[in-house]
Design an enzyme around this catalytic site. Structure first.
Site, PDB file in Angstrom:
ATOM      1  N   HIS A 149      -9.492   0.971   4.718  1.00 37.41           N
ATOM      2  CA  HIS A 149      -8.422   1.442   5.873  1.00 37.41           C
ATOM      3  C   HIS A 149      -8.382   2.322   6.716  1.00 37.41           C
ATOM      4  O   HIS A 149      -9.293   3.373   6.777  1.00 37.41           O
ATOM      5  CB  HIS A 149      -7.205   1.842   4.587  1.00 37.41           C
ATOM      6  CG  HIS A 149      -5.845   2.076   5.188  1.00 37.41           C
ATOM      7  ND1 HIS A 149      -5.474   2.913   6.100  1.00 37.41           N
ATOM      8  CD2 HIS A 149      -4.941   1.156   5.035  1.00 37.41           C
ATOM      9  CE1 HIS A 149      -4.019   2.518   6.493  1.00 37.41           C
ATOM     10  NE2 HIS A 149      -3.718   1.427   5.875  1.00 37.41           N
ATOM     11  N   ASN A 207       0.855  -1.188  -0.009  1.00 39.23           N
ATOM     12  CA  ASN A 207      -0.176   0.021  -0.156  1.00 39.23           C
ATOM     13  C   ASN A 207       1.036   1.226   0.034  1.00 39.23           C
ATOM     14  O   ASN A 207       1.587   1.413   1.122  1.00 39.23           O
ATOM     15  CB  ASN A 207      -0.963  -0.155   1.269  1.00 39.23           C
ATOM     16  CG  ASN A 207      -1.862   1.519   1.380  1.00 39.23           C
ATOM     17  OD1 ASN A 207      -1.766   2.149   0.668  1.00 39.23           O
ATOM     18  ND2 ASN A 207      -2.308   1.353   2.721  1.00 39.23           N
ATOM     19  N   TRP A 208       0.764   1.950  -1.081  1.00 37.66           N
ATOM     20  CA  TRP A 208       1.949   3.208  -1.172  1.00 37.66           C
ATOM     21  C   TRP A 208       1.304   4.365  -0.946  1.00 37.66           C
ATOM     22  O   TRP A 208       1.972   5.533  -0.589  1.00 37.66           O
ATOM     23  CB  TRP A 208       2.226   3.341  -2.802  1.00 37.66           C
ATOM     24  CG  TRP A 208       3.133   2.506  -3.216  1.00 37.66           C
ATOM     25  CD1 TRP A 208       3.589   1.165  -2.876  1.00 37.66           C
ATOM     26  CD2 TRP A 208       3.392   2.392  -4.610  1.00 37.66           C
ATOM     27  NE1 TRP A 208       4.300   0.376  -3.505  1.00 37.66           N
ATOM     28  CE2 TRP A 208       4.362   0.916  -4.794  1.00 37.66           C
ATOM     29  CE3 TRP A 208       3.514   3.102  -5.849  1.00 37.66           C
ATOM     30  CZ2 TRP A 208       5.069   0.600  -5.897  1.00 37.66           C
ATOM     31  CZ3 TRP A 208       4.088   2.684  -6.754  1.00 37.66           C
ATOM     32  CH2 TRP A 208       4.917   1.406  -6.969  1.00 37.66           C
ATOM     33  N   LYS A 209       0.042   4.370  -0.371  1.00 36.17           N
ATOM     34  CA  LYS A 209      -0.695   5.541   0.218  1.00 36.17           C
ATOM     35  C   LYS A 209      -0.505   6.745  -0.489  1.00 36.17           C
ATOM     36  O   LYS A 209      -0.491   6.523  -1.640  1.00 36.17           O
ATOM     37  CB  LYS A 209      -0.128   5.467   1.619  1.00 36.17           C
ATOM     38  CG  LYS A 209      -0.292   4.537   2.728  1.00 36.17           C
ATOM     39  CD  LYS A 209      -0.055   4.638   4.221  1.00 36.17           C
ATOM     40  CE  LYS A 209      -0.221   3.343   4.813  1.00 36.17           C
ATOM     41  NZ  LYS A 209      -0.266   3.396   6.296  1.00 36.17           N
ATOM     42  N   GLU A 223      -5.400  -4.953  10.599  1.00 34.67           N
ATOM     43  CA  GLU A 223      -4.391  -4.082  10.700  1.00 34.67           C
ATOM     44  C   GLU A 223      -4.541  -3.389  12.089  1.00 34.67           C
ATOM     45  O   GLU A 223      -5.477  -2.376  12.225  1.00 34.67           O
ATOM     46  CB  GLU A 223      -4.481  -2.773   9.503  1.00 34.67           C
ATOM     47  CG  GLU A 223      -4.342  -3.431   8.319  1.00 34.67           C
ATOM     48  CD  GLU A 223      -3.534  -2.633   7.280  1.00 34.67           C
ATOM     49  OE1 GLU A 223      -2.406  -2.816   6.801  1.00 34.67           O
ATOM     50  OE2 GLU A 223      -4.248  -1.614   7.095  1.00 34.67           O
ATOM     51  N   GLY A 260       3.037  -1.186   4.216  1.00 38.85           N
ATOM     52  CA  GLY A 260       2.780   0.143   3.899  1.00 38.85           C
ATOM     53  C   GLY A 260       4.327   0.694   3.695  1.00 38.85           C
ATOM     54  O   GLY A 260       4.908   0.229   2.578  1.00 38.85           O
ATOM     55  N   GLY A 261       4.718   1.233   4.602  1.00 37.53           N
ATOM     56  CA  GLY A 261       6.328   1.668   4.572  1.00 37.53           C
ATOM     57  C   GLY A 261       7.426   0.735   3.823  1.00 37.53           C
ATOM     58  O   GLY A 261       8.392   1.124   2.941  1.00 37.53           O
ATOM     59  N   GLY A 293       2.547   1.977  10.963  1.00 41.63           N
ATOM     60  CA  GLY A 293       3.338   3.048  10.424  1.00 41.63           C
ATOM     61  C   GLY A 293       4.168   3.541  11.876  1.00 41.63           C
ATOM     62  O   GLY A 293       4.918   4.476  12.111  1.00 41.63           O
ATOM     63  N   GLU A 302      -6.770   4.594   7.874  1.00 41.04           N
ATOM     64  CA  GLU A 302      -6.798   5.956   7.718  1.00 41.04           C
ATOM     65  C   GLU A 302      -7.848   6.740   7.131  1.00 41.04           C
ATOM     66  O   GLU A 302      -8.110   7.794   7.309  1.00 41.04           O
ATOM     67  CB  GLU A 302      -5.280   6.343   6.919  1.00 41.04           C
ATOM     68  CG  GLU A 302      -4.203   5.843   7.695  1.00 41.04           C
ATOM     69  CD  GLU A 302      -2.846   5.481   6.980  1.00 41.04           C
ATOM     70  OE1 GLU A 302      -2.917   5.650   5.561  1.00 41.04           O
ATOM     71  OE2 GLU A 302      -1.964   5.008   7.452  1.00 41.04           O
ATOM     72  N   SER A 310       3.449  -2.423  10.357  1.00 38.12           N
ATOM     73  CA  SER A 310       4.721  -2.473  10.473  1.00 38.12           C
ATOM     74  C   SER A 310       5.473  -3.658  10.065  1.00 38.12           C
ATOM     75  O   SER A 310       6.385  -4.176  10.625  1.00 38.12           O
ATOM     76  CB  SER A 310       5.171  -1.900  11.888  1.00 38.12           C
ATOM     77  OG  SER A 310       4.430  -0.721  12.232  1.00 38.12           O
TER      78      SER A 310
HETATM   79  P1  PGA Z   1       2.711   0.342   7.540  1.00 34.25           P
HETATM   80  O1  PGA Z   1       1.188   0.692   6.951  1.00 34.25           O
HETATM   81  O2  PGA Z   1       3.254  -1.194   6.855  1.00 34.25           O
HETATM   82  O3  PGA Z   1       3.585   1.364   7.204  1.00 34.25           O
HETATM   83  O4  PGA Z   1       2.645   0.308   9.015  1.00 34.25           O
HETATM   84  C1  PGA Z   1       0.572  -0.487   6.856  1.00 34.25           C
HETATM   85  C2  PGA Z   1      -0.891  -0.122   6.281  1.00 34.25           C
HETATM   86  O5  PGA Z   1      -1.396   0.863   6.582  1.00 34.25           O
HETATM   87  O6  PGA Z   1      -1.568  -0.798   5.418  1.00 34.25           O
END
Ligand code: PGA
Length: 253
Positions: free
Chosen positions: A97, A10-12, A169, A236-237, A175, A99, A215
């Site tokens: 998600h 997920n590149w956000k 998640e 994500g990251g 994050g 967020e 993470s």
């Molecule tokens: P993260 O994000 O791996 O940076 O914690 C995961 C996500 O939000 O899908």
């Protein structure tokens, strides 16, 4: 029951188009022989078409990060209809998600509409659930997640569940560098599968893939993948750089 793992990136809200292209050009050769899992990446909307063209014929599938809940095109400024995502090469879409729930006020009812819209347009929803730290500390994590599952999947059939991917998640792990331990994640994955089993029957619940997110990185993925009910990861990251994402994909090495 063998479920093919899925590693999804997920590149956000990161990467200009040229950066997205550079990442997939670097990623493609690193994962060409990864047959043990399905690979999905979710670039920002603005990069999807260019990335799709670059990925033609590759084993990397494309997800959008959001979808309109509308079932047809119309006067909805700023929204993107499922047929448009399908048209540019998406096979999957991330829905609900944390967020989007936290910062944009998405409700379970809206998420349910988005899942239905995704299914109508032949997209596989990656349906995210997860509790906050406060909810976990209050001992309510399982109740919160079960509730998200129940409402998010309201009135869907077992047949449609087979086209849905669930991602657990925990918000406190996203994050933050603070991953859930494999044991903690496994407990919740088993709870989710039981919850699905009660609603949709054993066959569907044993087939659906449940990803862990929060993470995930090249060093902790193998331990997570070892657990019985963890069928992959939403990353994500660590998905932003081709080399680290490829190492997550190759967790089995
Ligand atoms: P993260 O994000 O791996 O940076 O914690 C995961 C996500 O939000 O899908």
């Amino acid at each position: 029951m063998s479920r093919k793992p899925i590693i999804a990136g997920n590149w956000k809200m990161y990467k200009l188009t040229r950066e997205s292209l550079a990442t997939v050009i670097a990623l493609k050769p690193l994962v060409t022989n990864a047959n043990h899992c399905e690979i999905v990446i979710a670039p920002p909307f603005t990069s999807i078409k260019s990335v799709a063209d670059k990925l033609e014929g590759s084993n990397i599938q494309l997800a959008a990060q959001n979808i309109s809940g509308e079932l047809k095109q119309g006067a909805h400024t700023g929204e993107i209809c499922g047929d448009m995502l399908y048209d540019v090469g998406c096979t999957h879409v991330i829905v609900g998600h944390s967020e989007r729930r936290q910062y944009y006020g998405e409700t379970d009812a809206q998420i349910n509409r988005k899942i239905r819209a995704a299914l109508q347009f032949k997209l596989k929803p990656i349906f995210c659930v997860g509790e906050t730290l406060a909810e976990r500390d209050e001992g309510r994590a399982e109740a919160v997640v079960s509730d998200q599952i129940d409402h998010g999947l309201a009135e869907l059939t077992a047949e449609s569940l087979l086209r849905i991917i669930v991602a657990y998640e925990p918000i406190w792990a996203i994050g933050t560098g603070r991953t859930a331990t494999p044991e903690t994640a496994q407990i919740m994955h088993a709870v989710i599968r039981q919850c699905l089993g009660r609603r949709f029957g054993a066959e569907a619940s044993n087939t659906v893939r449940i990803l862990y997110g929060g993470s995930v990185n090249p060093d902790n993925i193998a331990g997570l993948m070892h657990e019985a009910d963890i069928d992959g990861a939403l990353v994500g990251g660590a998905s932003l750089e081709a080399a680290s994402f490829a190492r997550v994909v190759h967790y089995d090495r």
